[in-house]
Scaffold this motif. Structure first.
Motif, short mmCIF file in Angstrom:
data_model
loop_
_atom_site.label_atom_id
_atom_site.label_comp_id
_atom_site.label_asym_id
_atom_site.label_seq_id
_atom_site.Cartn_x
_atom_site.Cartn_y
_atom_site.Cartn_z
N ASP A 150 82.77 -11.78 -20.39
CA ASP A 150 84.10 -12.44 -20.91
C ASP A 150 85.31 -11.54 -20.39
O ASP A 150 85.22 -10.08 -20.62
CB ASP A 150 83.92 -12.07 -22.47
N LYS A 152 89.45 -11.15 -18.61
CA LYS A 152 91.03 -11.61 -18.67
C LYS A 152 91.39 -11.17 -17.32
O LYS A 152 91.38 -9.95 -16.93
CB LYS A 152 91.73 -10.89 -19.84
N SER A 158 93.80 -17.54 -19.61
CA SER A 158 92.46 -17.94 -19.37
C SER A 158 92.08 -19.33 -19.61
O SER A 158 90.77 -19.66 -18.85
CB SER A 158 91.64 -17.22 -20.86
N TRP A 162 89.31 -21.00 -16.64
CA TRP A 162 88.26 -21.98 -17.43
C TRP A 162 88.34 -23.42 -16.35
O TRP A 162 87.40 -23.84 -16.02
CB TRP A 162 88.64 -22.41 -18.99
N TYR A 175 85.57 -21.28 -22.87
CA TYR A 175 86.76 -20.83 -23.43
C TYR A 175 86.84 -21.21 -24.94
O TYR A 175 86.83 -22.49 -25.17
CB TYR A 175 87.66 -21.68 -22.44
N LEU A 180 90.50 -14.60 -24.05
CA LEU A 180 89.28 -14.44 -22.95
C LEU A 180 88.54 -15.83 -22.47
O LEU A 180 88.76 -16.61 -23.14
CB LEU A 180 88.23 -13.49 -23.34
N VAL A 181 87.97 -15.59 -21.33
CA VAL A 181 87.14 -16.60 -20.87
C VAL A 181 85.84 -16.14 -20.19
O VAL A 181 85.78 -14.99 -19.81
CB VAL A 181 88.05 -17.36 -19.46
#
Length: 324
Positions: A150, A152, A158, A162, A175, A180-181
Motif C-alpha cells: 500500500d 503513496k 492515489s 489506481w 483504492y 493510499l493505493v
C-alpha cells in the motif's frame, strides 16, 4: 594507418549503435552485461528508487540494480527493511517484480518522487490478525508473499495511480478513496472498498491458487525459480511432474517436455503434500540449453484434492526465452 584507425572507430560506433538498437527493439526488449542493461521484467524501472516507510522510519534512495543487470544485495537488504520484512528469510523476501513495478510507476508518474511504503510485507499470522479485527485484508493477500504494498507516490493522487495500473492491464490495484493505493504483481484486477471481495468466499478452498516464475525473461539453460501463491487451505498435494509448454502466436499451447523440479524440502512419491506457504516456494527447474526463443508457460497439476472448488491444474503467466 590513419585510415585504418578511422575505420576501426567507425566500426566501434556502429557496433555500439547496433547493440543499442537491439536492446531497444529486439523481442527480448533487454540485454545483459554483454550488451547493455535493463530489467528482466515486462514492467521494470530504471533501477533507481526512493522509498520511505513512515511507520518504522526506514529509507532507501539509490540504485538496486547494477549496469549489467545484476541486483545489489546490500540495496535489497535495505529495501527489505523499508517493506518491514525480515532479511534473509525466504518467506519474507520482497518480490523483485514488485520492486521493479513500483520503480516503473515512479518513473512514469513522477520521476524521482519519494514513495511511501505504508504497508508492505505481512506475515500470514499478522494478516489473519488483521482479518479478525475486521480490516480489509484478503485471506489470500499477496502481502503475505512479498508481492504487494500500500503506497503513496510523491504528489501523485492515489486515484491516478489506481487508474494508471488498471489501464496497464498488469497487476492488481485497490483504492479505498484515501491517501493510499494498493498495488501488487498478481493477476490483473482492480477493486475499491465496495468490490474488494474481502469477507466473501472468493478465495476459499484454494480457488485462486496460482503459480509464478521469479523473472519474466530467461536465457536457455537458466534456472527458473517457481512458487505457489494465494493458498488458503492445507495440505495441498502437487503432482511431482510439471509440464513446459510453448505458447504459439495464436495462443495455442504446444507441449515441450515434462520435468521433475527440485523442491525446497525433501519430497517423496508422485504426490508430495505441502503444509504451508513456506513449503511451496523455492521450486527450481533448469531450462534446456537448446530451448528456442519464444513464449512459454509451466503447468502444474494437483493430486489428492480435498476441495472441489480448487482447480485441477494451473499454469504460470507467459514468460520469454531470449537468445543468448
Amino acid at each position: 594507418m590513419k585510415r585504418l584507425l578511422v575505420r576501426l572507430r567507425r566500426w566501434r560506433v556502429l557496433k555500439r549503435l547496433v547493440l543499442s538498437m537491439a536492446c531497444l527493439f529486439a523481442s527480448c526488449a533487454f540485454c545483459w552485461a554483454d550488451g547493455g542493461s535493463a530489467s528482466r521484467y515486462l514492467y521494470g524501472g530504471d533501477g533507481r528508487i526512493n522509498l520511505l516507510n513512515p511507520k518504522n522510519g526506514a529509507t532507501f534512495d539509490g540504485s538496486y540494480r547494477a549496469a549489467g543487470g545484476a541486483y545489489d544485495e546490500e540495496a535489497l537488504k535495505a529495501i527489505q527493511g523499508v517493506f518491514g520484512a525480515p532479511y534473509g528469510e525466504p518467506l519474507s523476501r520482497i518480490s523483485l517484480r514488485l520492486i521493479e513495478f513500483i520503480d516503473f510507476l515512479q518513473d512514469r508518474l513522477e520521476p524521482g518522487a519519494r514513495i511511501q511504503i505504508v504497508s508492505g510485507w505481512r506475515s500470514p499470522q499478522y494478516n489473519t490478525k488483521l482479518r479478525s479485527k475486521g480490516r480489509l485484508a484478503a485471506k489470500a493477500s499477496l502481502h503475505q508473499y512479498g508481492m504487494a504494498a500500500d503506497i503513496k507516490i510523491g504528489k501523485v493522487p492515489s486515484e491516478r495511480v489506481w487508474n494508471y495500473v488498471k489501464d496497464l492491464g498488469f497487476g492488481g490495484t485497490g483504492y479505498y478513496h484515501g491517501q493510499l493505493v494498493h498495488v501488487d504483481v498478481g493477476p490483473a484486477r482492480s477493486w475499491d472498498e465496495t468490490t474488494s471481495g474481502v469477507g466473501t468466499d472468493i478465495s476459499k478452498d484454494n480457488k485462486l491458487i496460482g503459480l509464478i516464475t521469479d523473472f519474466d525473461r530467461y536465457r536457455p539453460g537458466d534456472v527458473v525459480t517457481l512458487r505457489f501463491i494465494r493458498m488458503t487451505a492445507f495440505p495441498i498435494g502437487v503432482q511431482r511432474e510439471f509440464v513446459l509448454n510453448r505458447v504459439d502466436r495464436d495462443g495455442s499451447m504446444q507441449w515441450v517436455t515434462d520435468f521433475k523440479p527440485s523442491f525446497a524440502r525433501q519430497t517423496d512419491g508422485d504426490c508430495p503434500e505441502f503444509a504451508d506457504i513456506g513449503e511451496m516456494l523455492g521450486i527450481q527447474y533448469q531450462l534446456p540449453e537448446t530451448i528456442p526463443p519464444g513464449r512459454y508457460k509451466i503447468n502444474a497439476a494437483f493430486c489428492n484434492r480435498l476441495w472441489d472448488a480448487m482447480p485441477g491444474e494451473i499454469s504460470t503467466p507467459e514468460f520469454e526465452i531470449v537468445r543468448p
